[in-house]
Scaffold this motif. Structure first.
Motif, PDB file in Angstrom:
ATOM      1  N   ASP A   1       0.844  -1.187   0.000  1.00 35.34           N
ATOM      2  CA  ASP A   1       0.000   0.000   0.000  1.00 35.34           C
ATOM      3  C   ASP A   1       0.881   1.239   0.000  1.00 35.34           C
ATOM      4  N   VAL A   2       0.725   2.094  -1.000  1.00 37.43           N
ATOM      5  CA  VAL A   2       1.559   3.287  -1.084  1.00 37.43           C
ATOM      6  C   VAL A   2       0.880   4.501  -0.480  1.00 37.43           C
ATOM      7  N   THR A   3      -0.321   4.323   0.052  1.00 40.46           N
ATOM      8  CA  THR A   3      -1.019   5.465   0.625  1.00 40.46           C
ATOM      9  C   THR A   3      -0.790   5.583   2.116  1.00 40.46           C
ATOM     10  N   GLY A   4       0.087   4.757   2.674  1.00 39.73           N
ATOM     11  CA  GLY A   4       0.357   4.777   4.114  1.00 39.73           C
ATOM     12  C   GLY A   4       1.008   6.084   4.521  1.00 39.73           C
ATOM     13  N   PRO A   5       1.161   6.303   5.821  1.00 36.86           N
ATOM     14  CA  PRO A   5       1.728   7.559   6.296  1.00 36.86           C
ATOM     15  C   PRO A   5       3.201   7.663   5.923  1.00 36.86           C
ATOM     16  N   ALA A   6       3.631   8.890   5.750  1.00 41.42           N
ATOM     17  CA  ALA A   6       5.043   9.127   5.448  1.00 41.42           C
ATOM     18  C   ALA A   6       5.872   8.865   6.697  1.00 41.42           C
ATOM     19  N   VAL A   7       7.130   8.567   6.481  1.00 40.26           N
ATOM     20  CA  VAL A   7       8.028   8.300   7.595  1.00 40.26           C
ATOM     21  C   VAL A   7       8.323   9.617   8.296  1.00 40.26           C
TER      22      VAL A   7
ATOM     23  N   LYS B   1      -0.623   8.800  -5.798  1.00 45.96           N
ATOM     24  CA  LYS B   1      -0.276   7.790  -4.799  1.00 45.96           C
ATOM     25  C   LYS B   1      -1.333   6.697  -4.698  1.00 45.96           C
ATOM     26  N   ARG B   2      -2.579   6.986  -5.061  1.00 51.35           N
ATOM     27  CA  ARG B   2      -3.647   5.996  -4.942  1.00 51.35           C
ATOM     28  C   ARG B   2      -3.436   4.807  -5.866  1.00 51.35           C
ATOM     29  N   SER B   3      -2.883   5.037  -7.032  1.00 52.05           N
ATOM     30  CA  SER B   3      -2.661   3.953  -7.988  1.00 52.05           C
ATOM     31  C   SER B   3      -1.185   3.559  -7.962  1.00 52.05           C
ATOM     32  N   ARG B   4      -0.923   2.296  -7.649  1.00 52.87           N
ATOM     33  CA  ARG B   4       0.468   1.836  -7.553  1.00 52.87           C
ATOM     34  C   ARG B   4       1.188   1.979  -8.891  1.00 52.87           C
ATOM     35  N   THR B   5       0.513   1.638  -9.991  1.00 52.06           N
ATOM     36  CA  THR B   5       1.134   1.740 -11.310  1.00 52.06           C
ATOM     37  C   THR B   5       1.469   3.193 -11.636  1.00 52.06           C
TER      38      THR B   5
ATOM     39  N   HIS C   1       1.929   5.602  -9.491  1.00 49.38           N
ATOM     40  CA  HIS C   1       2.958   6.077  -8.565  1.00 49.38           C
ATOM     41  C   HIS C   1       4.344   5.585  -8.983  1.00 49.38           C
ATOM     42  N   ILE C   2       4.455   4.339  -9.408  1.00 51.52           N
ATOM     43  CA  ILE C   2       5.738   3.814  -9.886  1.00 51.52           C
ATOM     44  C   ILE C   2       6.167   4.580 -11.140  1.00 51.52           C
ATOM     45  N   SER C   3       5.223   4.847 -12.038  1.00 53.26           N
ATOM     46  CA  SER C   3       5.542   5.622 -13.244  1.00 53.26           C
ATOM     47  C   SER C   3       6.024   7.021 -12.865  1.00 53.26           C
ATOM     48  N   TRP C   4       5.372   7.622 -11.888  1.00 55.03           N
ATOM     49  CA  TRP C   4       5.767   8.934 -11.398  1.00 55.03           C
ATOM     50  C   TRP C   4       7.195   8.895 -10.855  1.00 55.03           C
ATOM     51  N   GLN C   5       7.501   7.860 -10.051  1.00 56.51           N
ATOM     52  CA  GLN C   5       8.835   7.735  -9.486  1.00 56.51           C
ATOM     53  C   GLN C   5       9.893   7.534 -10.568  1.00 56.51           C
ATOM     54  N   VAL C   6       9.574   6.748 -11.578  1.00 55.36           N
ATOM     55  CA  VAL C   6      10.515   6.550 -12.681  1.00 55.36           C
ATOM     56  C   VAL C   6      10.753   7.874 -13.397  1.00 55.36           C
ATOM     57  N   GLY C   7       9.697   8.638 -13.636  1.00 52.16           N
ATOM     58  CA  GLY C   7       9.844   9.950 -14.280  1.00 52.16           C
ATOM     59  C   GLY C   7      10.693  10.900 -13.452  1.00 52.16           C
ATOM     60  N   VAL C   8      10.443  10.945 -12.145  1.00 49.44           N
ATOM     61  CA  VAL C   8      11.232  11.809 -11.264  1.00 49.44           C
ATOM     62  C   VAL C   8      12.683  11.359 -11.256  1.00 49.44           C
ATOM     63  N   PHE C   9      12.913  10.044 -11.245  1.00 51.31           N
ATOM     64  CA  PHE C   9      14.286   9.543 -11.249  1.00 51.31           C
ATOM     65  C   PHE C   9      15.000   9.912 -12.542  1.00 51.31           C
ATOM     66  N   VAL C  10      14.331   9.782 -13.677  1.00 51.54           N
ATOM     67  CA  VAL C  10      14.955  10.087 -14.967  1.00 51.54           C
ATOM     68  C   VAL C  10      15.268  11.576 -15.069  1.00 51.54           C
ATOM     69  N   VAL C  11      14.326  12.435 -14.664  1.00 51.51           N
ATOM     70  CA  VAL C  11      14.570  13.877 -14.711  1.00 51.51           C
ATOM     71  C   VAL C  11      15.715  14.248 -13.764  1.00 51.51           C
TER      72      VAL C  11
ATOM     73  N   LEU D   1       9.510  12.617   5.840  1.00 53.92           N
ATOM     74  CA  LEU D   1      10.227  11.877   4.816  1.00 53.92           C
ATOM     75  C   LEU D   1       9.224  11.107   3.980  1.00 53.92           C
ATOM     76  N   GLY D   2       9.512  10.947   2.720  1.00 55.70           N
ATOM     77  CA  GLY D   2       8.658  10.156   1.846  1.00 55.70           C
ATOM     78  C   GLY D   2       8.224  10.934   0.626  1.00 55.70           C
ATOM     79  N   SER D   3       7.375  10.304  -0.143  1.00 54.63           N
ATOM     80  CA  SER D   3       6.931  10.858  -1.423  1.00 54.63           C
ATOM     81  C   SER D   3       6.089  12.116  -1.236  1.00 54.63           C
ATOM     82  N   ARG D   4       6.313  13.070  -2.116  1.00 53.70           N
ATOM     83  CA  ARG D   4       5.506  14.280  -2.122  1.00 53.70           C
ATOM     84  C   ARG D   4       4.615  14.345  -3.369  1.00 53.70           C
ATOM     85  N   ALA D   5       4.373  13.186  -3.956  1.00 49.91           N
ATOM     86  CA  ALA D   5       3.512  13.117  -5.140  1.00 49.91           C
ATOM     87  C   ALA D   5       2.083  13.464  -4.736  1.00 49.91           C
ATOM     88  N   PRO D   6       1.307  14.004  -5.673  1.00 46.27           N
ATOM     89  CA  PRO D   6      -0.101  14.290  -5.364  1.00 46.27           C
ATOM     90  C   PRO D   6      -0.852  13.014  -4.959  1.00 46.27           C
ATOM     91  N   HIS D   7      -1.892  13.200  -4.179  1.00 47.50           N
ATOM     92  CA  HIS D   7      -2.622  12.063  -3.614  1.00 47.50           C
ATOM     93  C   HIS D   7      -3.222  11.172  -4.704  1.00 47.50           C
TER      94      HIS D   7
END
Length: 162
Positions: free
Chosen positions: A23-29, A51-55, A57-67, A42-48
């Motif tokens: 679950d990626v919607t859990g509380p931030a550390v 974060k609701r959709s795992r796919t 959110h992973i795509s978002w993280q890949v985009g942030v990592f590439v940029v 600590l943790g993701s600052r992506a819009p809610h």
């Protein structure tokens, strides 16, 4: 034990005790309670909605990592090319820190070290030492320039005929 090690251990402990279901919607550390600096979570600052959709959110993280990787890569290139290399590298780290806890911890550590160095630089003994070293360096450069002018006159090095 070092403060950053304690903070990292608490972060790992907080993430290990969290939900294991993916679950990626859990509380931030949360940061260590004894920080007292009012640091952000600590943790993701992506819009809610991301974060609701795992796919998504992973795509978002890949985009942030590439940029972030592109920006850090440009900064590394600027270390040998003209440009503000370190500023761009830390900008890329800030981009990564919007999504990744490890980058947030690196930026916190860097900020802490820069603040400590600034405080040490304001120490009167250190300032006096730096002024003395700068003065000695300027005197050495002036002597070398004087010797050059005495020996060769006001002629550019590539025009000297011996």
């Amino acid at each position: 034990m070092h403060a950053e090690s304690d903070e990292r251990a608490e972060t790992v402990a907080a993430t290990v005790t969290g939900p294991v279901t993916g679950d990626v919607t859990g509380p931030a550390v949360r940061p260590a309670p004894d920080d007292g600096e009012g640091e952000r979570l600590l943790g993701s600052r992506a819009p809610h909605f991301i974060k609701r959709s795992r796919t998504l959110h992973i795509s978002w993280q890949v985009g942030v990592f590439v940029v972030g990787l592109a920006v850090v890569g440009a900064g590394v290139a600027m270390l040998v090319l003209p440009g503000p290399g370190w500023v761009v590298i830390f900008g890329g780290m800030a981009i990564w820190a919007t999504e990744f806890v490890w980058a947030q911890l690196v930026l916190r550590w860097t900020k802490r070290k820069v603040t400590e160095a600034a405080q040490r630089a304001l120490d009167p003994k250190v300032r006096r030492r730096n002024i003395i070293l700068t003065t000695v360096g300027l005197v050495i450069v002036a002597v070398l320039c004087g010797v050059y002018l005495w020996k060769f006159g006001l002629v550019m090095p590539w025009s000297i005929d011996e």
